[in-house]
Design a protein around this motif. Structure first.
Motif, mmCIF file in Angstrom:
data_model
loop_
_atom_site.group_PDB
_atom_site.id
_atom_site.type_symbol
_atom_site.label_atom_id
_atom_site.label_comp_id
_atom_site.label_asym_id
_atom_site.label_seq_id
_atom_site.Cartn_x
_atom_site.Cartn_y
_atom_site.Cartn_z
ATOM 1 N N ASP A 122 40.214 39.524 52.894
ATOM 2 C CA ASP A 122 40.316 39.370 51.442
ATOM 3 C C ASP A 122 41.649 38.753 51.044
ATOM 4 O OD1 ASP A 122 37.832 40.504 50.585
ATOM 5 O OD2 ASP A 122 38.627 42.485 51.092
ATOM 6 N N SER A 123 41.599 37.912 50.036
ATOM 7 C CA SER A 123 42.832 37.447 49.417
ATOM 8 C C SER A 123 43.227 38.462 48.352
ATOM 9 C CB SER A 123 42.628 36.075 48.770
ATOM 10 O OG SER A 123 41.725 36.183 47.672
ATOM 11 N N GLU A 124 44.425 38.331 47.844
ATOM 12 C CA GLU A 124 44.880 39.244 46.793
ATOM 13 C C GLU A 124 43.970 39.151 45.574
ATOM 14 O OE1 GLU A 124 49.201 40.488 44.858
ATOM 15 O OE2 GLU A 124 48.886 38.466 45.638
ATOM 16 N N LYS A 125 43.588 37.936 45.204
ATOM 17 C CA LYS A 125 42.732 37.713 44.041
ATOM 18 C C LYS A 125 41.332 38.294 44.271
ATOM 19 C CE LYS A 125 40.964 33.953 41.106
ATOM 20 N NZ LYS A 125 39.520 34.167 41.350
ATOM 21 N N THR A 126 40.790 38.066 45.460
ATOM 22 C CA THR A 126 39.447 38.560 45.771
ATOM 23 C C THR A 126 39.383 40.081 45.709
ATOM 24 O OG1 THR A 126 38.995 36.667 47.205
ATOM 25 C CG2 THR A 126 37.631 38.621 47.509
ATOM 26 N N LEU A 127 40.365 40.732 46.290
ATOM 27 C CA LEU A 127 40.360 42.196 46.301
ATOM 28 C C LEU A 127 40.586 42.755 44.902
ATOM 29 C CD1 LEU A 127 40.096 44.691 48.082
ATOM 30 C CD2 LEU A 127 42.586 44.700 48.316
ATOM 31 N N ARG A 128 41.427 42.087 44.114
ATOM 32 C CA ARG A 128 41.672 42.555 42.748
ATOM 33 C C ARG A 128 40.384 42.504 41.932
ATOM 34 N NH1 ARG A 128 44.838 38.869 41.153
ATOM 35 N NH2 ARG A 128 46.754 39.793 41.965
ATOM 36 N N GLU A 129 39.642 41.413 42.066
ATOM 37 C CA GLU A 129 38.382 41.282 41.332
ATOM 38 C C GLU A 129 37.361 42.310 41.809
ATOM 39 O OE1 GLU A 129 37.330 37.240 41.999
ATOM 40 O OE2 GLU A 129 38.705 36.443 40.467
ATOM 41 N N TYR A 130 37.339 42.550 43.113
ATOM 42 C CA TYR A 130 36.417 43.538 43.671
ATOM 43 C C TYR A 130 36.754 44.941 43.174
ATOM 44 C CZ TYR A 130 34.225 46.541 47.205
ATOM 45 O OH TYR A 130 33.502 47.523 47.839
ATOM 46 N N ALA A 131 38.034 45.264 43.147
ATOM 47 C CA ALA A 131 38.477 46.617 42.790
ATOM 48 C C ALA A 131 38.234 46.946 41.323
ATOM 49 C CB ALA A 131 39.957 46.778 43.120
ATOM 50 N N GLU A 132 38.089 45.924 40.487
ATOM 51 C CA GLU A 132 37.880 46.167 39.059
ATOM 52 C C GLU A 132 36.610 46.963 38.787
ATOM 53 O OE1 GLU A 132 37.936 42.353 37.239
ATOM 54 O OE2 GLU A 132 40.131 42.152 37.287
ATOM 55 N N GLY A 133 35.660 46.898 39.696
ATOM 56 C CA GLY A 133 34.410 47.615 39.489
ATOM 57 C C GLY A 133 34.469 49.079 39.887
ATOM 58 N N TYR A 134 35.609 49.499 40.422
ATOM 59 C CA TYR A 134 35.727 50.876 40.901
ATOM 60 C C TYR A 134 36.979 51.531 40.334
ATOM 61 C CZ TYR A 134 32.284 49.012 44.128
ATOM 62 O OH TYR A 134 31.171 48.402 44.661
ATOM 63 N N GLY A 135 36.989 52.840 40.366
ATOM 64 C CA GLY A 135 38.077 53.558 39.713
ATOM 65 C C GLY A 135 39.104 54.158 40.643
ATOM 66 N N TRP A 136 39.311 53.552 41.807
ATOM 67 C CA TRP A 136 40.319 54.087 42.712
ATOM 68 C C TRP A 136 41.176 52.959 43.271
ATOM 69 C CZ3 TRP A 136 35.054 54.271 43.785
ATOM 70 C CH2 TRP A 136 34.599 53.481 44.851
ATOM 71 N N ARG A 137 42.224 53.346 43.960
ATOM 72 C CA ARG A 137 43.252 52.417 44.428
ATOM 73 C C ARG A 137 42.765 51.567 45.602
ATOM 74 N NH1 ARG A 137 48.976 55.005 44.658
ATOM 75 N NH2 ARG A 137 49.448 53.615 42.918
ATOM 76 N N HIS A 138 43.026 50.259 45.505
ATOM 77 C CA HIS A 138 42.741 49.320 46.590
ATOM 78 C C HIS A 138 44.029 48.586 46.961
ATOM 79 C CE1 HIS A 138 38.624 49.995 45.216
ATOM 80 N NE2 HIS A 138 38.172 49.352 46.276
ATOM 81 N N ALA A 139 44.167 48.266 48.246
ATOM 82 C CA ALA A 139 45.361 47.553 48.702
ATOM 83 C C ALA A 139 45.021 46.696 49.907
ATOM 84 C CB ALA A 139 46.473 48.541 49.056
ATOM 85 N N LEU A 140 45.818 45.647 50.099
ATOM 86 C CA LEU A 140 45.682 44.786 51.272
ATOM 87 C C LEU A 140 46.558 45.313 52.397
ATOM 88 C CD1 LEU A 140 45.934 41.213 49.682
ATOM 89 C CD2 LEU A 140 43.885 42.211 50.705
ATOM 90 N N ASP A 141 45.988 45.381 53.595
ATOM 91 C CA ASP A 141 46.809 45.744 54.746
ATOM 92 C C ASP A 141 47.726 44.579 55.113
ATOM 93 O OD1 ASP A 141 47.872 47.010 56.933
ATOM 94 O OD2 ASP A 141 46.209 46.522 58.261
ATOM 95 N N ILE A 142 47.205 43.365 54.991
ATOM 96 C CA ILE A 142 48.017 42.171 55.230
ATOM 97 C C ILE A 142 48.373 41.584 53.871
ATOM 98 C CG2 ILE A 142 48.098 39.896 56.304
ATOM 99 C CD1 ILE A 142 46.051 40.851 58.318
#
Length: 233
Positions: A122-142
């Motif tokens: 995932d890119s930073e943008k991709t994960l941010r858009e994905y995480a918007e649908g959920y109510g918990w913390r998401h982060a990139l390992d890389i």
């Protein structure tokens, strides 16, 4: 009628005719001491490495730009640590069937969910858009904006496939791990176990167990007492 020799019989006969095997037979005491030493070393190593179920700490930056550490939840909350990436179908199955329904009924003062995107999928943008649908913390390992985060969390937790989920109790100890989707009821039960001190033990390091198995196996195989227990002898 003479008994026909099997391949195993031939192997045993060949081994017993070698000079090095005669040397072993002549040094039973030394051999016994070696076996005991191997067992003691394995037990010590297990206590130092293999028996440690403390969750490796890490510091990441989430999709909201907030830097956080796993250790900040120690003594406060049980952590559900989810290794995933946004296009992983089994990961989505885990989310839809377990994590998301559980998140809607969990006590936010007692439990926190952290999803870590791994393998650079995932890119930073991709994960941010994905995480918007959920109510918990998401982060990139890389993290492309942080030279210190280059996949170390994935390595520390021995993640080789996704989804990989860990449950970490308030003492910072891993009580459960699983690769693949699970049900909401199983997730809920394992969290309750972690909350009540009934959770299991997860060991990321198994090198001492491997050493024990190999060392003891070699010792026993060449022991003069082993052949009567082997098949076909």
């Amino acid at each position: 009628v003479a008994k026909q020799k099997t391949n195993w019989d031939n192997l045993v006969e060949n081994i017993s005719q070698n000079e090095w095997y005669d040397t072993i037979l002549d040094n039973k005491v030394l051999f016994g001491i070696g076996t005991v030493v191997m067992l003691i070393l394995a037990i010590i190593l297990y206590g130092m490495v293999g028996g440690n179920n403390e969750a490796p700490d890490f510091t990441l930056r989430d999709t909201e730009g907030v830097t956080f550490s796993l250790s900040e939840y120690e003594g406060k909350k049980v952590v559900i640590l989810d290794f995933m990436f946004s296009t992983c179908e089994p990961c989505e199955k885990l989310v839809k069937e377990a994590i998301e329904p559980y998140s809607k009924k969990m006590d936010n003062n007692e439990v926190v969910i952290i999803s870590v995107s791994v393998f650079g999928e995932d890119s930073e943008k991709t994960l941010r858009e994905y995480a918007e649908g959920y109510g918990w913390r998401h982060a990139l390992d890389i993290d492309p904006n942080n030279s210190e985060n280059k996949g170390e969390v994935t390595l520390d937790y021995k993640v080789t496939g996704t989804p990989k989920i860990f449950i970490i109790d308030k003492k910072g100890e891993m009580t459960y791990s699983h690769t693949g989707p699970i049900s909401e009821s199983e997730l809920s039960n394992e969290v309750k176990k972690a909350q009540t001190g009934q959770g299991g033990v997860v060991n990321l390091q198994q090198s001492s167990i491997f050493l024990f198995a190999v060392g003891a196996g070699v010792m026993v195989f060449f022991s003069p007492c082993s052949f009567p227990m082997l098949p076909g002898y």
